[in-house]
Design a protein around this motif. Structure first.
Motif, PDB file in Angstrom:
ATOM      1  N   ARG A  61      44.657  -1.216  53.566  1.00 39.48           N
ATOM      2  CA  ARG A  61      44.036  -2.265  52.750  1.00 39.48           C
ATOM      3  C   ARG A  61      43.145  -1.684  51.654  1.00 39.48           C
ATOM      4  O   ARG A  61      43.189  -2.141  50.513  1.00 39.48           O
ATOM      5  N   SER A  62      42.336  -0.700  51.992  1.00 39.78           N
ATOM      6  CA  SER A  62      41.354  -0.198  51.029  1.00 39.78           C
ATOM      7  C   SER A  62      41.887   0.881  50.102  1.00 39.78           C
ATOM      8  O   SER A  62      41.459   0.960  48.952  1.00 39.78           O
ATOM      9  N   HIS A  63      42.808   1.721  50.568  1.00 40.64           N
ATOM     10  CA  HIS A  63      43.263   2.855  49.753  1.00 40.64           C
ATOM     11  C   HIS A  63      44.778   2.928  49.579  1.00 40.64           C
ATOM     12  O   HIS A  63      45.267   3.888  48.989  1.00 40.64           O
ATOM     13  N   ALA A  64      45.500   1.974  50.124  1.00 38.90           N
ATOM     14  CA  ALA A  64      46.972   1.997  50.101  1.00 38.90           C
ATOM     15  C   ALA A  64      47.492   3.334  50.633  1.00 38.90           C
ATOM     16  O   ALA A  64      48.434   3.904  50.122  1.00 38.90           O
ATOM     17  N   LYS A 101      53.343  -1.135  48.171  1.00 40.40           N
ATOM     18  CA  LYS A 101      52.458  -1.292  47.016  1.00 40.40           C
ATOM     19  C   LYS A 101      53.116  -2.115  45.919  1.00 40.40           C
ATOM     20  O   LYS A 101      54.328  -2.106  45.762  1.00 40.40           O
ATOM     21  N   ASN A 102      52.263  -2.789  45.143  1.00 41.37           N
ATOM     22  CA  ASN A 102      52.752  -3.494  43.968  1.00 41.37           C
ATOM     23  C   ASN A 102      52.861  -2.484  42.815  1.00 41.37           C
ATOM     24  O   ASN A 102      52.460  -1.317  42.979  1.00 41.37           O
ATOM     25  N   ALA A 146      48.397  -1.142  44.172  1.00 38.23           N
ATOM     26  CA  ALA A 146      47.573  -1.789  45.194  1.00 38.23           C
ATOM     27  C   ALA A 146      48.446  -2.164  46.391  1.00 38.23           C
ATOM     28  O   ALA A 146      49.599  -2.562  46.235  1.00 38.23           O
ATOM     29  N   ALA A 147      47.875  -2.052  47.569  1.00 39.34           N
ATOM     30  CA  ALA A 147      48.605  -2.386  48.793  1.00 39.34           C
ATOM     31  C   ALA A 147      48.897  -3.877  48.856  1.00 39.34           C
ATOM     32  O   ALA A 147      48.049  -4.703  48.517  1.00 39.34           O
TER      33      ALA A 147
END
Length: 169
Positions: free
Chosen positions: A105-108, A134-135, A139-140
Motif C-alpha cells: 500500500r505505501s511503497h508498491a 501498479k497503475n 502507485a499500487a
C-alpha cells in the motif's frame, strides 16, 4: 465479421414523421473485447494449471480472484478477504502478511516470505511471493500472491541436514 449498433429514433407524430435509424460500426470494439476475453481465459487456465495457489486482492484486502489450488494448500476455498483466506496461518504469520500488505500500500513493494499454516492438524510450510500491481503512474492498486506448499522440500532439507550432522559425529 461486421458488428453494428443500431439506434432507432422515433420521430413519428400524429401528422406523419419518420423513424430515424442510426447505424454505427462497432466491429473494432467488439474484436478488442473478444481478444480481452480470450486473454482472460488464457490467464485463468494458466493459473489453474500451476502447482501453486494464486490470489489477487485489492488494496483493501478483498479477494478478487483465487485459483482452486490455493484452497487445497490453505484448507478452505471461499473467503472474501485476505484475512479470512489466511486464517489457518499462525498468528505471527498473519501479522507478517499484514505488514507485507502495508508495504504494498505505501511503497508498491514486492516481498517474499515463509509462513506456517495448520490445515486440520496438518502443519504446512508455505512460501509466499507477493507482487504489487501498479497503475501507469507506479502507485499500487492491489497485489497478487503466489503460495507454494514447500513442506516436503523443507522436511527433506531438514532430514538431509540432520543426516549430514550425524555423519560428522
Amino acid at each position: 465479421w461486421l458488428w453494428v449498433e443500431v439506434t432507432n429514433h422515433n420521430l413519428l407524430t400524429d401528422d406523419g414523421g419518420y423513424v430515424l435509424a442510426e447505424i454505427v460500426d462497432v466491429s473494432e470494439e467488439m474484436a478488442y473485447q473478444e481478444a480481452l476475453r480470450n486473454r482472460e481465459e488464457l490467464l485463468r487456465r494458466l493459473t489453474d494449471a500451476l502447482p501453486l495457489g494464486v490470489l489477487q486482492i485489492d488494496l483493501d484486502g478483498r479477494v478478487l480472484y483465487r485459483n482452486e489450488q490455493l484452497g487445497s494448500i490453505l484448507g478452505h476455498r471461499e473467503s472474501s478477504t485476505i484475512s479470512e483466506q489466511f486464517r489457518s496461518a499462525r498468528r505471527e504469520h498473519r501479522a507478517l502478511i499484514d505488514a507485507l500488505l502495508a508495504g504494498v500500500r505505501s511503497h508498491a513493494s514486492d516481498a517474499d516470505a515463509e509462513i506456517v499454516v495448520d490445515v486440520a492438524g496438518d502443519v504446512r510450510q508455505c512460501r509466499l511471493s507477493l507482487r504489487a500491481l501498479k497503475n501507469p503512474a507506479g502507485a499500487a492498486i492491489g497485489a497478487v500472491l503466489a503460495v507454494s506448499d514447500i513442506t516436503d522440500s523443507t522436511r527433506m532439507r531438514t532430514d538431509a541436514s540432520a543426516a549430514a550432522s550425524s555423519m560428522r559425529k
